[in-house]
Write an enzyme that holds these catalytic residues in place. Sequence first.
Site, PDB file in Angstrom:
ATOM      1  N   ASP A  69       0.812  -1.216   0.000  1.00 32.25           N
ATOM      2  CA  ASP A  69       0.000   0.000   0.000  1.00 32.25           C
ATOM      3  C   ASP A  69       0.849   1.272   0.000  1.00 32.25           C
ATOM      4  O   ASP A  69       0.306   2.375  -0.048  1.00 32.25           O
ATOM      5  CB  ASP A  69      -0.969   0.010   1.189  1.00 32.25           C
ATOM      6  CG  ASP A  69      -0.278  -0.111   2.538  1.00 32.25           C
ATOM      7  OD1 ASP A  69       0.690  -0.877   2.640  1.00 32.25           O
ATOM      8  OD2 ASP A  69      -0.706   0.562   3.500  1.00 32.25           O
ATOM      9  N   HIS A  70       2.169   1.098   0.018  1.00 31.61           N
ATOM     10  CA  HIS A  70       3.065   2.258  -0.003  1.00 31.61           C
ATOM     11  C   HIS A  70       3.906   2.341  -1.271  1.00 31.61           C
ATOM     12  O   HIS A  70       4.589   3.339  -1.469  1.00 31.61           O
ATOM     13  CB  HIS A  70       3.991   2.227   1.211  1.00 31.61           C
ATOM     14  CG  HIS A  70       3.275   2.430   2.509  1.00 31.61           C
ATOM     15  ND1 HIS A  70       3.270   3.628   3.196  1.00 31.61           N
ATOM     16  CD2 HIS A  70       2.515   1.578   3.239  1.00 31.61           C
ATOM     17  CE1 HIS A  70       2.543   3.518   4.290  1.00 31.61           C
ATOM     18  NE2 HIS A  70       2.067   2.269   4.344  1.00 31.61           N
TER      19      HIS A  70
END
Length: 332
Positions: A66-67
Site C-alpha cells: 500500500d506504499h
Amino acid sequence: MDLLFLGTSAGVPTRQRNVSATALIASAGKGWYLIDCGEGTQHQVLRTPLSLSELRAIFITHVHADHCLGLPGLLASTGMSGRTRSLDIILPTSLHPWLKMSLEVTQSYLPFEINLHAVETLTEWRNVNVQVQTVELSHRVPCHGYVFTESDPEPRLDVQRLDAEGIERGPLWGQLAHGQDVEVDGRMLHARDYLLSSRPDRRIIVCGDNDRPALLAEVAQSADVLVHEATFVQAAIDRARASYGHSSAAAVAGFAESAGVRNLVLTHFSARYQANPAVSPSIEDVRNEAAALYHGQLILARDLQRYHLDRLGHLQPVAIERKSLQVTKISQ
C-alpha cells in the site's frame, strides 16, 4: 511549503480514501516531492494541479504494497507525459530489482533516467532549497521517515560581506543571488555562504508506518509539522493485544504534545473508521482520542486536501478549484 494528501487509508482503499501517498510542494515554483506511492496514486495526481514534469524526487518509506505498488505505473505515465529530466527515487534496496523488473517486463520505456538510491544508506538528499534526511522507524519491516528542511526560497544577498571581501558588483553577484556557486581569482564562493534568510528554515517530517513515535524525539523538537500514521484508536490495539507495527491516535498525540510539535497531521487510517460520525467506529473517534492529549494544531488528513504552512508556522487548509486550479484559503 504545502502538503497535498493523495491517499490516507491504511492497507486497502475505501470509497473516500486511497492508499498511502503524500505530496510535499515547494514554496518556490511548481516543484514537488512524492512520499510513498500506493496503487492508484497516478489517478489521484490527475485530480490535482500537480504536474508529473515538475516532480523533483520520490521517497518510499518501506516495502509494503500500500506504499509502493503504484510506482511502476506512475513512472510509465510520467514518461508518456514527455518528461526528459532525470528523476531520483529513494527506496528500500529490496525494491530496486522489483522496480527495474516491473518496468522491463511491461516494456515501459522511460525517456528519462531514474536514479535509484538506497534509503538504508542515505545520509542526505538535497537540491537548491530542500534538504532531506531519514529517520529509522519501528514497523514489521524496516521503515523510514523523511525529514524535509526547506531554506528560504527568496533569501537576500549578503551585500556587506561581499563588499568586505572585495567582491566587485556585477554578474557574479547575480549568480550568487540565484543560488549558483562562482569562482573568483581561483577561489570558490558558495552561494549558501552569501545568502541571508528572511525567515527560519522550515522542517516537515513525513513518516511511514511506526509503532514507536518516541523514535522521532530528536528530529521532532525542531519540526514545524509532523505527519504520522494513526491507524487505530488505542482500544482497538488493546482488544487485539497487538499493534501490528502501527500507532494509535493516543500514542502519536501524547508524543507530539510532549515534544512540543506545533502542527500534527494524522493519516493512514484503518478502513474500519467511517466518515459518518453517526456510524461506529468513525473517524471522529480518532480525532477525539488525539484531541484529548494534544493541544496544538491537530489535522486529520483527507484525500485531495491541500494544507499550506504560512509564515507564522501555522498549517492551514486551502481549497483547490478543480477547473481553474486556483487556490484560496478556507477555515478549518
